[in-house]
Write a protein that holds these residues in place. Structure first.
Motif, PDB file in Angstrom:
ATOM      1  N   SER A   6       0.835  -1.191   0.000  1.00 18.67           N
ATOM      2  CA  SER A   6       0.000   0.000   0.000  1.00 18.67           C
ATOM      3  C   SER A   6       0.872   1.245   0.000  1.00 18.67           C
ATOM      4  O   SER A   6       2.007   1.222   0.466  1.00 18.67           O
ATOM      5  CB  SER A   6      -0.918  -0.006   1.233  1.00 18.67           C
ATOM      6  N   PRO A   7       0.363   2.335  -0.545  1.00 19.21           N
ATOM      7  CA  PRO A   7       1.156   3.565  -0.610  1.00 19.21           C
ATOM      8  C   PRO A   7       1.563   4.035   0.786  1.00 19.21           C
ATOM      9  O   PRO A   7       0.737   4.153   1.686  1.00 19.21           O
ATOM     10  CB  PRO A   7       0.187   4.560  -1.270  1.00 19.21           C
ATOM     11  N   GLU A  63      -7.755  17.740  -2.924  1.00 16.37           N
ATOM     12  CA  GLU A  63      -7.694  17.324  -4.330  1.00 16.37           C
ATOM     13  C   GLU A  63      -6.256  17.315  -4.819  1.00 16.37           C
ATOM     14  O   GLU A  63      -5.829  16.399  -5.538  1.00 16.37           O
ATOM     15  CB  GLU A  63      -8.545  18.259  -5.192  1.00 16.37           C
ATOM     16  N   GLU A  64      -5.489  18.339  -4.440  1.00 15.23           N
ATOM     17  CA  GLU A  64      -4.084  18.404  -4.832  1.00 15.23           C
ATOM     18  C   GLU A  64      -3.293  17.247  -4.241  1.00 15.23           C
ATOM     19  O   GLU A  64      -2.464  16.627  -4.924  1.00 15.23           O
ATOM     20  CB  GLU A  64      -3.481  19.736  -4.385  1.00 15.23           C
ATOM     21  N   ASN A  68      -1.816  12.894  -6.496  1.00 18.78           N
ATOM     22  CA  ASN A  68      -0.577  12.114  -6.552  1.00 18.78           C
ATOM     23  C   ASN A  68      -0.739  10.707  -5.991  1.00 18.78           C
ATOM     24  O   ASN A  68       0.254  10.004  -5.794  1.00 18.78           O
ATOM     25  CB  ASN A  68       0.528  12.844  -5.776  1.00 18.78           C
ATOM     26  N   GLY A  69      -1.965  10.307  -5.747  1.00 17.11           N
ATOM     27  CA  GLY A  69      -2.222   8.958  -5.264  1.00 17.11           C
ATOM     28  C   GLY A  69      -2.870   8.940  -3.895  1.00 17.11           C
ATOM     29  O   GLY A  69      -2.944   9.968  -3.208  1.00 17.11           O
ATOM     30  N   PRO A 114     -11.685   6.523   0.646  1.00 19.89           N
ATOM     31  CA  PRO A 114     -11.719   5.590  -0.488  1.00 19.89           C
ATOM     32  C   PRO A 114     -10.377   4.916  -0.751  1.00 19.89           C
ATOM     33  O   PRO A 114     -10.323   3.711  -1.036  1.00 19.89           O
ATOM     34  CB  PRO A 114     -12.142   6.489  -1.658  1.00 19.89           C
ATOM     35  N   GLY A 115      -9.288   5.670  -0.648  1.00 20.51           N
ATOM     36  CA  GLY A 115      -7.970   5.092  -0.870  1.00 20.51           C
ATOM     37  C   GLY A 115      -7.605   4.079   0.189  1.00 20.51           C
ATOM     38  O   GLY A 115      -7.003   3.033  -0.093  1.00 20.51           O
ATOM     39  N   MET A 116      -7.935   4.381   1.440  1.00 20.51           N
ATOM     40  CA  MET A 116      -7.680   3.431   2.525  1.00 20.51           C
ATOM     41  C   MET A 116      -8.503   2.165   2.326  1.00 20.51           C
ATOM     42  O   MET A 116      -8.012   1.047   2.538  1.00 20.51           O
ATOM     43  CB  MET A 116      -8.019   4.073   3.870  1.00 20.51           C
TER      44      MET A 116
END
Length: 239
Positions: A6-7, A63-64, A68-69, A114-116
């Protein structure tokens, strides 16, 4: 899921100075990609400027960051005190405290969720305060920080099944600009004298604790409030 895939990105709100900066430095030392959202430029990590008291400005900054992911580690650190007795606490100050200390945490967490969720991994740390247990001259501050404790427990229940933990840190007196502005020298001495370890806390004390909660290996620690206060919460104290 293999967590290491994961990132490894950490977002710290209000991380340009004080406790937030120390947490950003902790993240950098752990090899994470650190992003700081603050109204002032951050000397640590990637700096994104925004007025976190403003919903639209916060949304643009998020948003910024997410362009970048995804970000799987979040410290909702930004806050302001608004000290004063109840009779003088204005409704505008109450609104400002809730906007910055509480609403911002909800907005940032919703944006990163959402990313998590996709990663099956997340670490959320909310910066509350020992003042949430009660402290004079802190109506707006204590109420908003107590709200963060409630959010932490709700999120722990809701997000735990997704591999996302939510915990909170309740700092006692910490040597920051925010503390200095809210307490005169005489009051500061009284506070230090009341701390069982007989010293004021340092930002690194909080950063170390945040690093624990943010660690991959802290996955079974969820919904907890840890007071880093030199022992003040162990009994009745003047601070």
């Amino acid at each position: 899921m293999n967590v290491s895939s994961s990132p490894e990105r950490l977002l710290v709100t209000g991380g340009a100075s004080g406790i937030g900066r120390a947490i950003a430095e902790e993240g950098m030392a752990r090899g994470w990609d650190v992003v700081v959202i603050d109204r002032d430029p951050s000397p640590i990590g990637k700096s994104v400027l925004a007025d976190l008291a403003d919903t639209a400005s916060t949304a643009t900054a998020l948003e910024e960051v997410l362009a970048n992911g995804p970000v799987t580690r979040l410290v909702n650190n930004v806050g302001a005190v608004f000290p004063g007795p109840l009779r003088e606490q204005t409704l505008a100050e109450m609104d400002a405290a809730f906007a910055l200390n509480l609403r911002c945490a909800v907005q940032c967490t919703q944006a990163l969720l959402p990313g998590m969720t996709d990663a099956g991994f997340g670490r959320i740390v909310n910066m509350t305060s020992r003042a949430a247990l009660g402290k004079e001259l802190r109506t707006a501050y204590a109420a908003s920080k107590a709200g963060l404790i409630g959010l932490t427990r709700v999120w722990a229940l809701e997000l735990g099944p997704l591999g996302i933990t939510a915990n909170a840190i309740g700092p006692g007196p910490i040597a920051t600009e925010l503390f200095t502005k809210a307490n005169d020298p005489e009051r500061t001495k009284q506070i230090v004298d009341s701390v069982p370890v007989r010293r004021i806390g340092q930002p690194d004390d909080i950063a170390h604790t945040a690093g624990f909660f943010l660690d991959d290996r802290a996955g079974f620690v969820n919904g907890q409030i840890l007071y880093v206060c030199g022992g003040l919460t162990a009994g009745i104290a003047a601070a």
